[in-house]
Design a protein around this motif. Structure first.
Motif, mmCIF file in Angstrom:
data_model
loop_
_atom_site.group_PDB
_atom_site.id
_atom_site.type_symbol
_atom_site.label_atom_id
_atom_site.label_comp_id
_atom_site.label_asym_id
_atom_site.label_seq_id
_atom_site.Cartn_x
_atom_site.Cartn_y
_atom_site.Cartn_z
ATOM 1 N N LEU A 496 -25.281 39.255 -54.620
ATOM 2 C CA LEU A 496 -23.877 39.064 -54.018
ATOM 3 C C LEU A 496 -22.899 39.777 -54.633
ATOM 4 O O LEU A 496 -22.106 40.496 -53.989
ATOM 5 N N LEU A 497 -23.077 39.972 -56.015
ATOM 6 C CA LEU A 497 -22.399 40.942 -56.499
ATOM 7 C C LEU A 497 -22.303 42.522 -56.223
ATOM 8 O O LEU A 497 -21.556 43.290 -56.224
ATOM 9 N N LEU A 498 -23.641 42.646 -55.843
ATOM 10 C CA LEU A 498 -23.911 43.917 -55.425
ATOM 11 C C LEU A 498 -23.009 44.471 -53.793
ATOM 12 O O LEU A 498 -22.582 45.246 -53.684
ATOM 13 N N VAL A 499 -23.241 43.281 -53.258
ATOM 14 C CA VAL A 499 -22.431 43.321 -51.726
ATOM 15 C C VAL A 499 -20.755 43.549 -52.032
ATOM 16 O O VAL A 499 -20.362 44.219 -51.349
ATOM 17 N N ASP A 500 -20.504 42.867 -53.058
ATOM 18 C CA ASP A 500 -19.045 42.845 -53.308
ATOM 19 C C ASP A 500 -18.146 42.515 -52.385
ATOM 20 O O ASP A 500 -17.140 42.958 -52.137
ATOM 21 N N ALA A 501 -18.408 41.132 -51.850
ATOM 22 C CA ALA A 501 -17.526 40.668 -50.727
ATOM 23 C C ALA A 501 -16.273 39.943 -51.268
ATOM 24 O O ALA A 501 -16.703 39.270 -52.210
ATOM 25 N N PRO A 502 -15.103 40.015 -50.845
ATOM 26 C CA PRO A 502 -14.084 39.192 -51.405
ATOM 27 C C PRO A 502 -14.218 37.678 -51.202
ATOM 28 O O PRO A 502 -13.460 36.974 -51.827
ATOM 29 N N VAL A 503 -14.788 37.356 -49.985
ATOM 30 C CA VAL A 503 -14.804 35.753 -49.877
ATOM 31 C C VAL A 503 -16.314 35.663 -50.268
ATOM 32 O O VAL A 503 -17.411 36.048 -49.568
ATOM 33 N N VAL A 504 -16.525 34.426 -50.651
ATOM 34 C CA VAL A 504 -18.084 34.142 -51.047
ATOM 35 C C VAL A 504 -17.814 32.637 -50.980
ATOM 36 O O VAL A 504 -17.133 31.743 -51.221
ATOM 37 N N VAL A 505 -19.011 32.321 -50.007
ATOM 38 C CA VAL A 505 -19.631 30.997 -49.887
ATOM 39 C C VAL A 505 -20.552 30.384 -50.356
ATOM 40 O O VAL A 505 -21.874 31.043 -50.250
ATOM 41 N N LEU A 506 -20.561 29.433 -51.143
ATOM 42 C CA LEU A 506 -21.803 28.815 -52.112
ATOM 43 C C LEU A 506 -22.144 27.401 -51.421
ATOM 44 O O LEU A 506 -21.588 26.565 -51.599
ATOM 45 N N ASP A 507 -23.354 27.426 -50.699
ATOM 46 C CA ASP A 507 -23.661 26.187 -50.093
ATOM 47 C C ASP A 507 -24.866 25.452 -50.630
ATOM 48 O O ASP A 507 -25.990 26.066 -50.599
ATOM 49 N N GLU A 508 -24.477 24.533 -51.514
ATOM 50 C CA GLU A 508 -25.489 23.749 -52.291
ATOM 51 C C GLU A 508 -26.274 24.707 -53.082
ATOM 52 O O GLU A 508 -27.624 24.377 -53.378
ATOM 53 N N ALA A 509 -25.831 25.816 -53.441
ATOM 54 C CA ALA A 509 -26.571 26.755 -54.199
ATOM 55 C C ALA A 509 -27.208 26.576 -55.476
ATOM 56 O O ALA A 509 -28.369 27.248 -55.740
ATOM 57 N N THR A 510 -26.808 25.225 -56.088
ATOM 58 C CA THR A 510 -27.373 25.040 -57.468
ATOM 59 C C THR A 510 -28.347 23.738 -57.329
ATOM 60 O O THR A 510 -28.879 23.085 -58.285
ATOM 61 N N ALA A 511 -28.430 23.112 -55.951
ATOM 62 C CA ALA A 511 -29.119 21.936 -55.890
ATOM 63 C C ALA A 511 -30.563 21.763 -56.249
ATOM 64 O O ALA A 511 -30.920 20.801 -56.860
ATOM 65 N N ASP A 512 -31.437 22.939 -56.113
ATOM 66 C CA ASP A 512 -32.711 22.777 -56.601
ATOM 67 C C ASP A 512 -32.985 23.353 -58.114
ATOM 68 O O ASP A 512 -34.017 23.307 -58.633
ATOM 69 N N ALA A 513 -31.940 23.711 -58.827
ATOM 70 C CA ALA A 513 -32.088 24.042 -60.146
ATOM 71 C C ALA A 513 -32.124 23.172 -61.422
ATOM 72 O O ALA A 513 -32.717 23.328 -62.607
#
Length: 600
Positions: A496-513
């Motif tokens: 995501l950081l390499l894409v460098d998009a100004p708007v980021v959506v995190l959809d349950e991104a930590t649910a499995d951690a």
């Protein structure tokens, strides 16, 4: 630009003309090999016709009592057997040299177009249909090129050359053999008219069944939340029944077809035997020649039957190829001028959305996210959280209302600009097989080693990557080093950081951690995404508590909106949930069980 879907809502299927033109285009660069293959095939087939004639010579020599005359036909038989085997092997090799590159080009075209299809278009047409094409249909075409095509080609050549051999012995054998032709033609025309559409329907039915199963299994939480289980079971049963019904129709046509062909074979054998008897009696041919004619005709039905058996596979492969060409011919979206975006704000205005007519998931949702702030979206499973962020990310067009990114409607952004503007990370992170650095460069192929290292460091992954056997060159994914869920999410964060998009959506991104991994990921994300506009579907209430703004969804509607402190002070639903967690010490979940990224 939307992909033109077929009447049944699936991805398009090419017409017969389009499929032929596409196949010719793939074969054109290999025309010299095609010509050589035809020549070798002709020579090998012609050699096979020598065997019955040589056996006829042996019969004549035996009748004449000339033992010496038997030797040379036997020598011919040995030579023909060896030479025909060599030419047959060479033919299959040449067909592979022609077919395998064609097959590779077809796969590349289909995969390239499939990857270029906007994600929303794939979901609209059905990811199950696309999966069925690039897996099941590719397997059918592959089997046809590797097995059916060589067998069919050899059989066709053997049929017409056998007919020539009959005529060479005596033209009357060829004439009487034609008496079986009307029955063959009738059976073949009857079968082709009816079975072609059946095989096309069979491939479509299997794709529709796969799509329904993926929809039901992938969206199981939504199905449960809206009590749609019985409805989805009925749909799955109906799709399966349709596939089984089409399969039964195909079997029915095959059975009736083979009955007609057996009748034709009986007629042909009878008339050739009768003709042989009268021709030998009248001295027009020798017994050996009549024997050769009988062997020719009996051998004729082997390739004929093989051709007819291959018709099923050929038609199935043709239907599969038409579905693949349908994807390969989908025109890529036309290039658009990049819109002039303002600051990375997100404005959702009066958005409605429904997956099925009459069952709305979102109702009049409004959301304004200021540039550079974090907004948490919370709600029970089935509240519409994932659907909302998919609409914001451009995966689904809203049924009503609009979404603006940087002041520009999402629909006016081309796929490339949309990808550069908003990035979506879900809990289901795929780690591609290969060196880890190549996995990261999928996000930005021109990223330097320094860019990759910086992204890993900001994502909190540099230490464990450096400890891998070959650092960032370590092979990961299937067959390689296995990453933990936390490591996979950190890898996704680095992408995501390499894409460098100004708007980021995190959809349950930590649910499995897990709890410890989730806290680590949340901290890394907070540091890495500082200054960006972030919308997070909160699995843990600590994410909502740390956000600048919180949106509470309930049954597709905005129930509450404000900061964490404001909502706690308002003593509403959010406050009750926060209080229940605080007093029980339970894991900070967002209104119940975790919601998969595929659910609404």
């Amino acid at each position: 630009m939307q992909t033109p879907l077929s009447d049944d809502g699936l991805l398009p299927t090419a017409t017969a003309g389009e499929t032929w033109r596409y196949a010719v285009r793939l074969l054109r660069p290999r025309w010299a090999l095609v010509v050589l293959t035809v020549l070798v095939l002709s020579a090998g087939t012609a050699l096979q016709l020598v065997t019955p004639r040589a056996l006829g010579w042996v019969v004549d020599a035996a009748i004449d009592g000339d033992r010496g005359a038997v030797v040379w036909p036997v020598q011919v038989l040995v030579f023909v057997t060896i030479a025909a085997g060599i030419l047959q092997a060479l033919t299959r090799t040449l067909i592979a040299l022609v077919g395998e590159p064609v097959l590779a080009s077809l796969r590349e075209d289909v995969l390239e177009r499939a990857l270029r299809l906007p994600a929303g278009e794939v979901e609209r047409g059905g990811s199950g249909d696309l999966v069925a094409r690039i897996s099941g249909d590719v397997e059918v075409v592959t089997a046809a090129i590797r097995s059916t095509v060589p067998t069919l080609a050899m059989s066709v050549f053997l049929v017409w050359m056998t007919a020539v051999g009959l005529a060479v012995i005596d033209w009357r054998f060829a004439v009487v053999a034609l008496l079986a032709l009307p029955t063959d033609i009738y059976a073949l025309r009857w079968y082709l008219r009816r079975s072609g559409p059946v095989f096309a329907d069979q491939r479509i039915a299997e794709g529709a069944r796969a799509q329904q199963l993926l929809d039901s299994v992938g969206g199981v939480d939504t199905v449960r939340a809206f009590r749609l289980g019985p409805d989805h079971l009925r749909r799955s049963a109906r799709r399966s029944e349709e596939a089984v019904e089409v399969a039964y129709r195909a079997i029915h046509f095959r059975t009736r077809f083979w009955g007609r062909m057996h009748l034709s074979e009986a007629i042909g054998v009878g008339v050739v035997l009768v003709a042989g008897f009268y021709l030998v009696r009248d001295g027009a041919v020798t017994v050996g020649a009549a024997t050769a004619a009988a062997l020719y005709f009996s051998r004729l039905f082997e390739p004929v039957n093989m051709i007819l058996m291959m018709i099923d596979t050929t038609q199935e492969a043709g239907a599969a190829l038409a579905r693949l060409v349908g994807v390969a011919r989908v025109a890529p979206p036309p290039p658009r001028e990049r819109a002039a975006l303002g600051e990375p704000s997100v404005d959702v205005r009066g958005v409605d959305f429904a997956y099925d007519e009459g069952r709305e998931i979102l109702h009049g949702v409004d959301l304004a996210v200021r540039p550079g702030t974090w907004t948490a979206v919370v709600g029970a499973s089935g509240a519409g959280k994932t659907t909302l962020v998919k609409i914001i990310s451009g995966l689904h067009p809203p049924a009503a209302g609009e979404v603006r990114l940087g002041g520009v409607p999402v629909g006016e952004l081309g796929p490339e600009q949309l990808r550069d503007t908003v990035a979506l990370v879900t809990q289901e992170v795929h780690v591609f097989a290969g060196p880890l650095i190549d996995d990261l460069r999928l996000a930005r192929p021109d990223a330097s080693d320094a860019d990759v290292e910086q992204a890993l460091e900001r994502a909190g992954a540099l230490s464990w990557v450096a400890a891998l056997p070959s650092a960032e060159r370590t092979v990961v994914g299937r067959g390689g080093h296995r990453l933990t869920p936390t490591q996979a999410q950190e890898l996704a964060l680095a992408r995501l950081l390499l894409v460098d998009a100004p708007v980021v959506v995190l959809d349950e991104a930590t649910a499995d951690a897990g709890s410890a991994g989730a806290r680590r990921l949340e901290g890394a994300a907070r540091r890495a995404l500082e200054g960006r506009t972030v919308i997070v579907v909160a699995h843990r209430l600590t994410q909502a508590a740390a956000a600048d703004d919180v949106l509470v969804l309930e049954q597709g509607r905005v129930a509450e909106r404000g900061t964490h402190d404001e909502l706690v002070a308002a003593s509403g639903r959010y406050a009750r949930m926060w209080s229940a967690w605080s007093s029980s010490g339970a894991p900070p979940s967002s209104m119940g069980a975790p919601e998969p990224a595929t659910a609404v």
